[in-house]
Design an enzyme around this catalytic site. Structure first.
Site, PDB file in Angstrom:
ATOM      1  N   GLU A 146       0.826  -1.209   0.000  1.00 56.60           N
ATOM      2  CA  GLU A 146       0.000   0.000   0.000  1.00 56.60           C
ATOM      3  C   GLU A 146       0.861   1.261   0.000  1.00 56.60           C
ATOM      4  O   GLU A 146       1.718   1.430   0.869  1.00 56.60           O
ATOM      5  CB  GLU A 146      -0.896   0.012   1.250  1.00 56.60           C
ATOM      6  CG  GLU A 146      -1.729   1.279   1.343  1.00 56.60           C
ATOM      7  CD  GLU A 146      -2.622   1.343   2.568  1.00 56.60           C
ATOM      8  OE1 GLU A 146      -2.266   0.729   3.593  1.00 56.60           O
ATOM      9  OE2 GLU A 146      -3.656   2.009   2.500  1.00 56.60           O
ATOM     10  N   GLU A 244     -12.177   1.948   4.958  1.00 58.47           N
ATOM     11  CA  GLU A 244     -11.188   2.399   5.942  1.00 58.47           C
ATOM     12  C   GLU A 244     -11.280   3.918   6.085  1.00 58.47           C
ATOM     13  O   GLU A 244     -10.475   4.664   5.552  1.00 58.47           O
ATOM     14  CB  GLU A 244      -9.782   1.989   5.496  1.00 58.47           C
ATOM     15  CG  GLU A 244      -8.752   2.115   6.610  1.00 58.47           C
ATOM     16  CD  GLU A 244      -7.328   2.065   6.101  1.00 58.47           C
ATOM     17  OE1 GLU A 244      -7.047   2.645   5.045  1.00 58.47           O
ATOM     18  OE2 GLU A 244      -6.496   1.435   6.774  1.00 58.47           O
TER      19      GLU A 244
HETATM   20  O1  LIG Z   1      -1.913   3.612   7.410  1.00 55.55           O
HETATM   21  C1  LIG Z   1      -2.827   4.018   6.680  1.00 55.55           C
HETATM   22  O2  LIG Z   1      -3.082   5.236   6.556  1.00 55.55           O
HETATM   23  C2  LIG Z   1      -3.608   3.065   5.960  1.00 55.55           C
HETATM   24  O3  LIG Z   1      -4.286   3.436   5.020  1.00 55.55           O
HETATM   25  C3  LIG Z   1      -3.554   1.627   6.367  1.00 55.55           C
HETATM   26  O4  LIG Z   1      -4.237   0.788   5.492  1.00 55.55           O
END
Ligand SMILES: O=C(O)C(=O)CO
Length: 270
Positions: A146, A244
């Site tokens: 990510e 999220e």
């Molecule tokens: O750490 C973050 O900001 C995230 O998006 C984790 O998935």
């Protein structure tokens, strides 16, 4: 193409104290998937979890845990250049993920290895993830990298654009390694989603959403969610989508806008 929405149980259904109760609350609200941050909670802001109770709640409700974060999540700093802590964490995380039936572990790039060319830093990360994959071989877990924005939430992070994560993932070059496209982080870094998806192809193995600015639920910022999901569909993404975000209204209510958008597109999976 339809998508299962996976509320993040660190941020949603927190009206219910324990993580296992949050899974039950998500199921009662009609969700068949959830996601979470670190399973043991060693790494803030995740909190410790009763993993046996969590497993019971997942089994009892049939809810699938779609993703968990690696612990530690941001570790690649210099000095020291010793990544054994990360390797131990990823092995433990893969054991827990396998036990909970979770198919993905989210990894991030940390602050990199300052003072060197960017490409060299990407290549070094690719080497570290390749080693991590060897350690989790046979667990069935896929690692998803990510990129997180450096402008608002993670100052100093190395991989701040999805395009960077894609570059590293191409170097790793394994079917067990992909990219997590976080629509919020991508927007904060002013990426063109359609262009990113055109470059990404099948490397996108997970998606998360929050609106921008503000990181609230879809509908609280300026992202065009119908256009976003049309772009994901056009790119062939049919996987789950992690919710999220920091809800500004009660959890279930916070999911209504996105559910309605997906229902209109005929893209909401049950
Ligand atoms: O750490 C973050 O900001 C995230 O998006 C984790 O998935």
């Amino acid at each position: 193409m339809t998508h299962r929405l996976a509320p993040n149980i660190e941020l949603l259904f927190t009206e219910h104290g324990d993580y296992h109760d949050r899974v039950r609350a998500a199921a009662a609200a009609g969700f068949t998937s959830v996601e979470m941050w670190g399973p043991t909670g060693k790494d803030a802001p995740a909190k410790p979890k009763d993993l046996a109770a969590l497993k019971d709640a997942l089994q009892e409700t049939g809810v699938r845990l779609e993703a968990q974060l690696a612990e530690p999540r941001t570790q690649f700093m210099i000095p020291p250049k010793d990544h054994s802590h990360f390797y131990r964490g990823i092995e433990e995380g893969a054991r827990i993920a396998a036990d909970l039936g979770c198919p993905r572990i989210v990894v991030q790039g940390g602050t990199g290895f300052g003072g060197r060319k960017r490409q060299e830093q990407h290549d070094e990360l690719a080497g570290i993830y390749t080693r991590a994959l060897e350690l989790v071989e046979g667990s069935g877990v896929v690692l998803v990298l990510e990129a997180v924005n450096t402008r608002v939430d993670h100052p100093g992070t190395l991989l701040d654009r999805t395009a960077d994560a894609l570059d590293v993932a191409r170097t790793v070059g394994s079917p067990q390694f992909g990219v997590l496209l976080d629509v919020y982080h991508s927007r904060v870094e002013s990426e063109d989603l359609v262009q990113v998806l055109a470059q990404a192809g099948p490397l996108v193995r997970y998606v998360q959403v929050a609106d921008a600015p503000g990181r609230g639920e879809p509908g609280t910022g300026s992202i065009d969610w119908a256009a976003t999901f049309r772009a994901l569909t056009a790119a062939g993404y049919d996987g789950p989508v992690g919710l999220e975000y920091f809800p500004t209204v009660p959890s279930e209510e916070s999911t209504r806008h996105l559910r309605a958008v997906l229902a209109d597109l005929g893209a909401l999976a049950r």
